[in-house]
Design an enzyme around this catalytic site. Structure first.
Site, PDB file in Angstrom:
ATOM      1  N   HIS A  68     -13.475  12.063  52.798  1.00 15.40           N
ATOM      2  CA  HIS A  68     -14.537  11.473  51.958  1.00 15.40           C
ATOM      3  C   HIS A  68     -14.953  10.105  52.501  1.00 15.40           C
ATOM      4  O   HIS A  68     -16.131   9.749  52.485  1.00 15.40           O
ATOM      5  CB  HIS A  68     -14.036  11.268  50.526  1.00 15.40           C
ATOM      6  CG  HIS A  68     -13.702  12.548  49.807  1.00 15.40           C
ATOM      7  ND1 HIS A  68     -12.435  12.824  49.346  1.00 15.40           N
ATOM      8  CD2 HIS A  68     -14.477  13.596  49.459  1.00 15.40           C
ATOM      9  CE1 HIS A  68     -12.442  13.989  48.740  1.00 15.40           C
ATOM     10  NE2 HIS A  68     -13.660  14.494  48.795  1.00 15.40           N
TER      11      HIS A  68
ATOM     12  N   GLN B 111     -17.349  25.416  38.753  1.00 14.39           N
ATOM     13  CA  GLN B 111     -17.054  26.033  40.039  1.00 14.39           C
ATOM     14  C   GLN B 111     -15.602  26.508  40.167  1.00 14.39           C
ATOM     15  O   GLN B 111     -15.185  26.923  41.235  1.00 14.39           O
ATOM     16  CB  GLN B 111     -17.430  25.096  41.192  1.00 14.39           C
ATOM     17  CG  GLN B 111     -16.586  23.846  41.321  1.00 14.39           C
ATOM     18  CD  GLN B 111     -17.203  22.862  42.312  1.00 14.39           C
ATOM     19  OE1 GLN B 111     -18.197  22.206  42.031  1.00 14.39           O
ATOM     20  NE2 GLN B 111     -16.600  22.744  43.488  1.00 14.39           N
TER      21      GLN B 111
HETATM   22  O1  PAF Z   1     -17.079  19.723  47.786  1.00 15.11           O
HETATM   23  C1  PAF Z   1     -16.891  19.317  46.619  1.00 15.11           C
HETATM   24  O2  PAF Z   1     -16.099  18.424  46.358  1.00 15.11           O
HETATM   25  C2  PAF Z   1     -17.667  19.962  45.472  1.00 15.11           C
HETATM   26  O3  PAF Z   1     -17.838  21.331  45.709  1.00 15.11           O
HETATM   27  C3  PAF Z   1     -19.015  19.284  45.210  1.00 15.11           C
HETATM   28  C4  PAF Z   1     -19.956  19.418  46.386  1.00 15.11           C
HETATM   29  C5  PAF Z   1     -18.797  17.809  44.892  1.00 15.11           C
HETATM   30  C6  PAF Z   1     -19.690  19.927  44.001  1.00 15.11           C
HETATM   31  O4  PAF Z   1     -18.916  19.818  42.846  1.00 15.11           O
END
Ligand code: PAF
Length: 282
Positions: A37, A61
């Protein structure tokens, strides 16, 4: 650095910045930031006037048997890391703020989902596309940054941006790895110590496959079997999939040619790891 929890406040700040002619670099995350990140944030910092980080563990998700409740969270640590990367805004909404009621409309991803993680995580990419549609509308970023570790996610987002005409530049950033090759992930902390040692075999198996390709191997099955054998013999991980596909189309291949992805997912006792190599074959 400002921390914002309300959508209307976030949107107002963005409008103010855009009114001043500023470019917006957006890094969407689910928090528990790691070096992967931070690489996205660094690149966003270099390329934009304003950097916005979102931290939101998106329930949409996660499948019913997935790790939504145990997904690692540490907001204070994330804030300190964001501050060090000179982030301008951290958007940190609650689930109620993002989804005040059950969504009446959601995005459905129709392509590139019948392979890799899509097969074993039905609905996962619909959840990703839905939350990103909301976040893209809130942030209206100039550029949005994603890691290539989630190569299928990058391919899906490519489709989302193109099909929904978001005026956003998608920037895909290379995988950041530990010293032994394990791809950095927020989930790595959930590996048992012995599993953590074994997990480097994922990277080694991809390297071995790459060497085989360099030496002329073009048969997908031979490559897949080689990777599976190596992972099974050197770890207790249960293989979810090992696949070779065209990239970014994610179509099955009879022969390895042009740009391909070798991608894998392996279940350890409390965590599922993914990794991939994208390889250009001449
Ligand atoms: O990659 C992630 O951390 C997640 O899939 C995202 C893109 C922040 C969407 O919730």
């Amino acid at each position: 650095m400002k921390v914002i929890t309300a959508i209307k406040d976030m949107h107002a700040e963005i409008l103010k910045q855009k009114g001043l002619g500023k470019t917006i670099g957006f890094v969407p995350t689910m928090g528990f930031l790691h070096e992967g990140h931070l690489t996205l944030l660094k690149q966003a910092r270099k390329e934009n006037d304003i950097v916005v980080l979102s931290i939101f563990v998106n329930p949409l998700q996660f499948g019913p048997n997935e790790d939504f409740s145990t997904y690692p969270r540490d907001f204070e640590r994330d804030l300190a890391l964001a501050e060090a990367e000179k982030v301008d805004y951290v958007f940190y909404p609650s689930v109620e703020e993002m989804y005040p009621h059950k969504p009446s409309v959601k995005a459905v991803v129709q392509e590139r989902t019948d392979v890799l993680c899509g097969e074993s995580r039905p609905g996962h990419f619909d959840g990703v596309a839905t939350v990103l549609t909301k976040l893209f509308n809130i942030m209206t970023p100039t550029r949005a940054y994603f890691g290539k570790k989630d190569a299928q996610q990058v391919a899906v987002i490519h489709g989302l941006i193109a099909d929904f005409n978001f005026p956003i530049e998608l920037i895909a950033v290379d995988i950041v790895r530990e010293a032994d090759g394990l791809a950095k992930s927020s989930r790595n902390v959930n590996l048992l110590p012995v599993e953590r040692q074994q997990a480097a075999v994922l990277y080694r198996s991809l390297q071995k496959a790459k060497t085989a390709i360099d030496l002329g191997e073009r048969n997908p099955e031979s490559l897949i079997n080689m990777i599976k054998e190596m992972i099974s013999s050197e770890s207790t991980g249960q293989i979810d999939y090992v696949e070779t596909l065209s990239y970014p189309q994610l179509k099955p291949l009879e022969k390895l040619e042009s740009t391909i992805i070798i991608a894998l997912a392996v279940n350890f006792s409390k965590v599922r790891l993914i990794d991939n190599f994208i390889i250009q074959i001449d």
